[in-house]
Scaffold this motif. Structure first.
Motif, PDB file in Angstrom:
ATOM      1  N   UNK A 222      19.247   7.771   9.910  1.00  7.42           N
ATOM      2  CA  UNK A 222      20.707   7.970  10.007  1.00  7.42           C
ATOM      3  C   UNK A 222      21.149   9.375   9.607  1.00  7.42           C
ATOM      4  N   UNK A 223      20.410  10.017   8.688  1.00  7.63           N
ATOM      5  CA  UNK A 223      20.763  11.392   8.314  1.00  7.63           C
ATOM      6  C   UNK A 223      20.568  12.331   9.499  1.00  7.63           C
ATOM      7  N   UNK A 224      19.472  12.151  10.230  1.00  7.92           N
ATOM      8  CA  UNK A 224      19.231  12.985  11.412  1.00  7.92           C
ATOM      9  C   UNK A 224      20.266  12.706  12.494  1.00  7.92           C
ATOM     10  N   UNK A 225      20.633  11.433  12.667  1.00 14.98           N
ATOM     11  CA  UNK A 225      21.653  11.080  13.660  1.00 14.98           C
ATOM     12  C   UNK A 225      22.998  11.701  13.302  1.00 14.98           C
ATOM     13  N   UNK A 226      23.316  11.746  12.010  1.00 11.61           N
ATOM     14  CA  UNK A 226      24.571  12.361  11.567  1.00 11.61           C
ATOM     15  C   UNK A 226      24.582  13.847  11.896  1.00 11.61           C
ATOM     16  N   UNK A 227      23.489  14.529  11.600  1.00  8.80           N
ATOM     17  CA  UNK A 227      23.409  15.973  11.868  1.00  8.80           C
ATOM     18  C   UNK A 227      23.523  16.266  13.362  1.00  8.80           C
ATOM     19  N   UNK A 228      22.836  15.475  14.174  1.00 12.72           N
ATOM     20  CA  UNK A 228      22.865  15.693  15.627  1.00 12.72           C
ATOM     21  C   UNK A 228      24.206  15.262  16.213  1.00 12.72           C
ATOM     22  N   UNK A 229      24.688  14.093  15.775  1.00  9.88           N
ATOM     23  CA  UNK A 229      25.938  13.573  16.324  1.00  9.88           C
ATOM     24  C   UNK A 229      27.119  14.479  16.069  1.00  9.88           C
ATOM     25  N   UNK A 230      27.154  15.133  14.906  1.00  8.50           N
ATOM     26  CA  UNK A 230      28.270  16.020  14.591  1.00  8.50           C
ATOM     27  C   UNK A 230      28.336  17.231  15.518  1.00  8.50           C
ATOM     28  N   UNK A 231      27.237  17.540  16.157  1.00  7.15           N
ATOM     29  CA  UNK A 231      27.224  18.655  17.109  1.00  7.15           C
ATOM     30  C   UNK A 231      28.108  18.341  18.313  1.00  7.15           C
TER      31      UNK A 231
END
Length: 495
Positions: A222-231
């Motif tokens: 979920x941390x990686x998804x947050x970083x990517x999703x915010x893009x």
């Protein structure tokens, strides 16, 4: 070229007057300053923008709340296995450090979150928060000794401390007014989902050697998804406006609320600008006569939330349930978690209909009753036969009452009452108060329990709830149905 709002026709449905506005100077990168003379009638749309445009952006931000809940609960079930594998089994102090180091890290991360959010924007703040969360989870998952585990937990805490205030800021600033309470309440639901997720992922620990490492590896997803999703998410239009990026603010308003609301939304931002100073806010400004009251209200709400004893109940509920005859820690944790989740869902449905202030008052009142009944029954020996039943039902009623208002409301209400100029820094200060009070309760509860007994502690927590009701009645305004600019104009004195 940026359109001059005052010279363009606005929708006929807009008809809210705002008299006596000054000239507003807006700056845009690459352009000279634009001086816009506004008519006495600033128009604001009556109908609220559609919720479905901003919901995907809110959903990505809520991954931070899921991570918060997951990391708060990830060591509970596997703690014994972790201590055995890393060589500190039986050392209660070392186990306590593994649990509480995350809280200390969160305090330091929270102290920097306001400056990060103001400097880099809300989206980049989210992405920066994932760096220590990813690194800390990886270090914890591959830890070979106690020191590396503590380092990993400390880094995770820093990331959680940064993302917590930013989540509240971002969701509040991008949500349409009509559903801002509901969207804000979703953070509490996401937090509950994270806690339950950590509980479920910890179940195989007893049967699969080394499974606790996978629990930490899972947290990286979920941390990686947050970083990517915010893009791919929108930046807060209010932060862009404050940063003199008017064209970008127009674009993001269109993405979040629709093209029909761009002019009216910008009119609201311009109307709010008359209450702001030209210079960026500093932490010293939070103590100025202009802002001191709202900052004190925000800090006090988080202090009341924690000093009412909620984390003592969450941390040590298993002991209470065992005294009621329930010997399974899993059943105890699931019972509390399910009640917390269901009540949080109900709160999300009520937030925009019943209002933040009412829910706070009802919630603190319910917690007071639950605690007072337990204190009375525990103090009277003639009622000893009722203690087990009262402990069980009282604890669940306490958690239910908390989740209906005291849990979700402060993180939603504070970004609403804090003016745009100080919002990020004021949230950081208030959340720091939250972490200090949280640590105090967690560290002192067992010691005070042994010294004074449960009835005395419950009486103290009940007194805090009673004081909180009086404080909310006297100092907290209702914010449902009001734009952030309307709230700011109502709370702040004229310059």
């Amino acid at each position: 070229m940026i359109s001059l709002i005052a010279s363009l026709p606005l929708p006929q449905s807009c008809s809210v007057p705002a008299v006596g506005l000054k000239k507003c100077s807006l700056f845009h990168a690459g352009f000279a300053s634009l001086s816009i003379s506004l008519d006495p009638l600033i128009e604001v749309p009556i109908a609220s923008p559609p919720w479905h445009l901003s919901f995907p952006h809110v959903s990505v931000a809520l991954l931070a709340a899921v991570l918060f809940g997951y990391h708060m609960g990830v060591v509970n079930a596997p703690l014994q296995a972790i201590s055995e594998d890393l060589g500190f089994s039986g050392n209660a102090l070392a186990q306590g450090w593994v649990v509480s180091t995350c809280l200390f890290g969160a305090f330091f991360g929270c102290a920097t979150s306001g400056s990060i959010a103001d400097t880099f924007g809300r989206r980049r703040a989210f992405q920066l928060s994932t760096v220590p969360m990813l690194l800390g989870a990886c270090i914890s998952a591959s830890a070979s000794n106690l020191n590396s585990m503590i380092l990993g937990r400390l880094l995770v805490g820093v990331g959680l401390g940064i993302s917590g205030p930013v989540t509240a800021l971002y969701v509040t600033e991008i949500s349409p007014t009509a559903v801002r309470g509901t969207f804000g309440s979703l953070a509490q639901i996401a937090n509950c989902i994270g806690i339950l997720g950590a509980l479920v992922m910890g179940l195989p620990v007893a049967t699969i050697p080394g499974w606790w490492r996978k629990c930490f590896w899972i947290a990286t997803m979920p941390a990686a998804l947050l970083a990517i999703g915010m893009e791919f998410c929108s930046e807060s239009p209010r932060w862009l406006f404050k940063s003199s990026r008017l064209a970008d603010a127009e674009h993001e308003i269109e993405r979040l609320w629709g093209a029909a609301y761009v002019k009216c939304a910008l009119s609201e931002l311009i109307r709010g600008e008359k209450h702001e100073e030209d210079e960026p806010a500093t932490f010293a400004d939070l103590l100025s006569d202009r802002y001191r009251k709202v900052v004190i209200i925000g800090a006090a709400l988080f202090a009341f939330q924690q000093l009412a004893g909620i984390n003592a109940v969450f941390y040590f509920s298993s002991t209470v349930f065992r005294s009621a005859g329930i010997t399974s820690d899993l059943v105890a944790s699931v019972s509390v978690g399910v009640v917390n989740l269901l009540a949080s869902i109900i709160a999300a449905c009520l937030m925009d209909s019943q209002g933040r202030r009412n829910l706070l008052i009802w919630s603190f009142t319910g917690m007071f009753i639950a605690l007072a009944v337990q204190a009375i029954v525990g103090s009277i020996s003639a009622l000893s036969s009722l203690q087990k039943t009262v402990s069980l039902s009282g604890t669940l009623m306490y958690v239910l009452s908390f989740a209906l208002g005291v849990g979700p409301v402060p993180a939603l209400l504070l970004p609403e009452i804090f003016p745009n100029r100080i919002r990020a820094k004021a949230m950081a200060v208030s959340m720091c108060v939250h972490w200090v009070a949280n640590c105090f309760v967690g560290l002192m509860f067992l010691h005070l329990l042994e010294r004074f007994g449960a009835p005395s502690l419950y009486s103290f927590f009940a007194l805090v709830c009673c004081m909180a009701v009086l404080f909310v009645r006297r100092n907290v305004m209702e914010t449902k149905g009001k734009s952030l600019e309307e709230i700011e104009a109502a709370l702040l004195p004229e310059k």
